[in-house]
Design an enzyme around this catalytic site. Structure first.
Site, PDB file in Angstrom:
ATOM      1  N   SER A   1      22.431  28.767  52.059  1.00 25.40           N
ATOM      2  CA  SER A   1      22.877  30.159  52.205  1.00 25.40           C
ATOM      3  C   SER A   1      22.513  30.707  53.577  1.00 25.40           C
ATOM      4  CB  SER A   1      22.214  31.040  51.140  1.00 25.40           C
ATOM      5  OG  SER A   1      22.626  30.645  49.864  1.00 25.40           O
TER       6      SER A   1
ATOM      7  N   GLU B   1      23.494  19.698  40.484  1.00 22.49           N
ATOM      8  CA  GLU B   1      22.787  20.914  40.126  1.00 22.49           C
ATOM      9  C   GLU B   1      23.334  21.497  38.829  1.00 22.49           C
ATOM     10  OE1 GLU B   1      23.120  24.400  42.572  1.00 22.49           O
ATOM     11  OE2 GLU B   1      21.416  25.299  41.570  1.00 22.49           O
TER      12      GLU B   1
END
Lengths: 367, 386
Positions: free
Chosen positions: B123, B239
């Site tokens: 991010s 994930e």
């Protein structure tokens, strides 16, 4: 541990889907629903010839001796096309006979049910939306070697199409199922907003049957049959829910507004995603419950309440959004989305609404 | 369809249970060496990186056994099987799939031995959900790359030794998914500066990271130059299947039920309140739906059928459950429910109030609920992209 369908089950699903597409498309569903008794004998016989009506009937009585997990494959696939055939009612009557009847009674009834010669339905409670032995008020009393019946059952599924009805009564020795021919009782159509699921009231008063036509029914068996009803209804909600989602999703890709397909707007696509999440979830719960009917009966009550409790509200919303996302076209009588909305209204209280099932989950979960 | 476990699966479950009985003392009896001993023992069992190939130090464990191991461990509320959580979840698998022989030998053993903790630099200040719009820049200069840019919301950054970092090596691309390159960077490299950020629960789990002329040797590139998006997508697939654990939610539900049994509403037992009963039942129903969804998807995986994005379904359930369960517990407890750990009237030592402030950890990481809905609508239902 294997939570998937077998090759045979997948072939069965394909077969039912093909049947619905070719022999019972939505135009035919609409015709059947509008006809007297809302029943198509020819289609019924075809379903029998394909073996679907005897799936759970033991082989020794002319059936295939399979399990509920096989049966729901048929129920789900048939419900994708909103099949009006009384397959679920017939299967529930089958389970009632397999669970409660004597060998003599099984030999008398099951072969004709497997061959399709006799359509049979099951009517349990006398109060709409109340699941409890106390909600059975119809009676059977012994008099002069005969058993005379009294009382009235509202909203019995497929009663007009049935040749025989199994009706729960308070008998001389406790709960019982009375097997009656349709001509022995007064059956009057009770139209609802869902014409693909015909229901009728059955007035038993004045009917007299032989003692050999009375099946003892324990409270545990009553609960078991109610739970089987919940599984059957939920399986149909899986099929119908998938069909209306697919119809709506296709429309969202094709309908252009403000220069774009409406499925490109998150207000639409996210609602579609939520429909998918709910459908996937009650689908998984339904498959587990169907497996539990035969393979883990001690887990059945909770499994059914999870599945039907989830599906009742979720499918109702899917029905509403299926129509709503279409806009005005979805509101028209000619468009099929509305038929699914009506089916969701029918299914919601059937064999217990979400309040009933959620409360039972709480109880069974220790609260 | 068969929900019964095979004798082999059942005996594996017994083995895990026996191990737990033998090696997991109750919380109050654990000394300061407990965690280190525990990690050594589970490592010796081959249960860290259980599903990883044996050649990399794993056990080649089956998907079903892996699910059983996780289920039993979280039922027992056992400590994790390794402290390098992101290393085990996706950095390790990413290196095994795309890494060089050298990288495999250098990084994999330390992940399995809980020696190195990894964080994930995906991010940036202007790019969270829009992952591919990366601006952090890496430029090849001789035998090394020079990195400049900023990451943010990096969970675990304050205590991690390594970061898996996405950068842009090419700005002249037609698709934003091209020109991305993945690197493995030590957090103590010159030019890396970590500034922890306090979250609303008062913790400093995440941080912003500044990269100023950071030199990264070519051998620390994971995958080819420009192949970073492929590496990431496969990492995120790991994930989504590793997040969304049902057993933890089941344990949380058990705690919630205990709280309900000990609570009153308007002077009457909370267990008699229809709204309370319905709410708890809804949680139980959704957790069960997650369980059977998960088993259905697991069966698909075992049969070798491709999973599209079905795991987003459970991620959405988990997101709403995490928030709703904590909030419900607080509501049930009235003002006492608002106190944090140490508060005079704190309920269950502030677990619920803390949870009510900590949900973004599980809800936002790995894709927000709206991103999950986009994934379902686009990849499963075939709706056009935004």
């Amino acid at each position: 541990m294997n939570f998937g369908f077998t090759e045979e089950q997948n072939l069965l699903k394909d077969q039912v889907q093909r049947f619905m597409k070719e022999a019972c498309p939505m135009t035919r569903v609409r015709e059947i629903s509008a006809s007297e008794n809302a029943f198509d004998k020819d289609l019924w016989q075809q379903a029998a010839d394909l073996g679907w009506l005897g799936l759970t009937i033991p082989e020794s009585y002319g059936g295939l001796g399979l399990k509920w997990i096989d049966l729901i494959v048929v129920l789900e696939a048939a419900a994708e096309g909103l099949s009006p055939l009384p397959i679920a009612s017939h299967a529930l009557a089958t389970s009632a006979i397999v669970a409660c009847a004597s060998e003599e009674q099984k030999a008398r009834w099951l072969p004709a049910m497997a061959s399709g010669a006799a359509v049979v339905t099951l009517g349990l409670y006398d109060e709409a939306n109340w699941i409890d032995p106390a909600a059975i008020t119809a009676t059977a009393t012994t008099a002069g070697g005969k058993v005379s019946l009294k009382g009235k059952k509202p909203f019995v599924n497929d009663a007009l199409a049935a040749d025989y009805l199994l009706l729960a009564v308070q008998g001389p020795d406790g709960l019982a199922l009375a097997a009656v021919g349709r001509d022995q009782v007064q059956v009057a159509a009770q139209p609802t907003i869902d014409s693909t699921k015909p229901m009728a009231s059955v007035d038993l008063s004045g009917a007299a049957i032989d003692a050999a036509d009375l099946l003892p029914l324990s409270p545990a068996q009553l609960a078991f049959l109610t739970d089987c009803g919940g599984v059957a209804t939920t399986a149909e909600m899986v099929g119908a829910g998938a069909a209306v989602l697919s119809m709506t999703s296709t429309y969202a890709k094709e309908r252009i507004q403000f220069g774009k397909p409406i499925g490109q707007y998150q207000g639409v696509k996210h609602r579609l995603a939520d429909m998918f999440v709910d459908l996937e979830s009650y689908r998984s719960l339904c498959y587990f419950a169907a497996w539990a009917v035969d393979d883990s009966p001690e887990e059945l009550a909770k499994a059914v309440s999870m599945a039907k409790g989830y599906a009742s509200d979720a499918f109702a919303q899917i029905g509403i959004d299926g129509v709503g996302l279409h806009g005005a076209i979805g509101f028209t009588a000619d468009y099929d989305a509305q038929l699914y909305l009506k089916r969701s209204k029918w299914a919601r209280p059937m064999y217990g609404d979400s309040d009933y099932h959620m409360d039972r989950i709480a109880t069974l979960g220790g609260l | 369809m068969d929900f019964d476990y095979t004798p082999r699966e059942q005996s594996f479950r017994e083995e895990v249970r026996d191990f737990i009985t033998e090696n997991l003392p109750p919380k109050e009896k654990r000394d300061k060496n407990f965690l280190a001993t525990w990690l050594e023992k589970v490592r010796a069992k081959g249960w860290v990186g259980f599903a990883w190939p044996k050649e990399f130090g794993g056990s080649d464990g089956g998907l079903m056994e892996q699910a059983i191991l996780k289920e039993e461990m979280s039922l027992a509320k056992a400590p994790p099987l390794g402290t390098s959580m992101m290393g085990l979840a996706w950095v390790g698998p990413g290196i095994m799939e795309y890494g060089t022989e050298e990288q495999k030998q250098k990084f994999i053993p330390d992940i399995l031995d809980s020696k190195v903790t990894w964080c994930t630099g995906y991010s940036e200040p202007n790019h969270g959900s829009d992952l591919a719009a990366i601006q952090c820049k890496a430029e090849l200069q001789g035998d090394h790359y020079v990195g400049n840019g900023q990451e943010i919301w990096t969970t675990g950054a304050p205590w991690s030794q390594w970061i898996i970092l996405l950068t842009r090596t090419d700005f002249n691309v037609t698709s934003k998914h091209d020109g991305i390159t993945c690197f493995l960077v030590p957090m103590d490299a010159p030019g890396v500066e970590v500034r922890p950020i306090q979250n609303m629960a008062g913790d400093k789990h995440f941080a912003e990271i500044f990269f100023t002329d950071v030199q990264v040797p070519v051998e620390n590139r994971l995958g080819a130059e420009g192949e970073g998006w492929k590496v990431t997508v496969s990492a995120l697939a790991n994930e989504r299947s590793s997040i969304g654990e049902v057993t933890q939610l089941q344990a949380k539900l058990d705690d919630l039920k205990e709280l309900v049994k000990n609570s009153k509403r308007q002077g009457k037992p909370a267990t008699e309140d229809p709204k309370v009963r319905r709410t708890v039942a809804k949680f139980e129903m959704k957790i069960s739906a997650m369980k059977y969804n998960g088993l259905r998807y697991l069966t698909k995986q075992i049969k070798g059928e491709p999973l599209t994005s079905e795991t987003s379904v459970n991620k959405l359930h988990r997101a709403s459950l995490e928030i709703e369960m904590d909030d419900f517990a607080i509501e049930l407890s009235g003002q006492a429910g608002l106190q944090l750990k140490g508060g005079e009237e704190a309920v269950d030592n502030g677990t619920w109030s803390k949870g009510a402030l900590n949900w973004p950890n599980v809800v936002i990481g790995g894709g927000t609920p709206n991103i999950q809905r986009n994934i379902i609508a686009e990849r499963i239902l075939g709706q056009p992209k935004d």
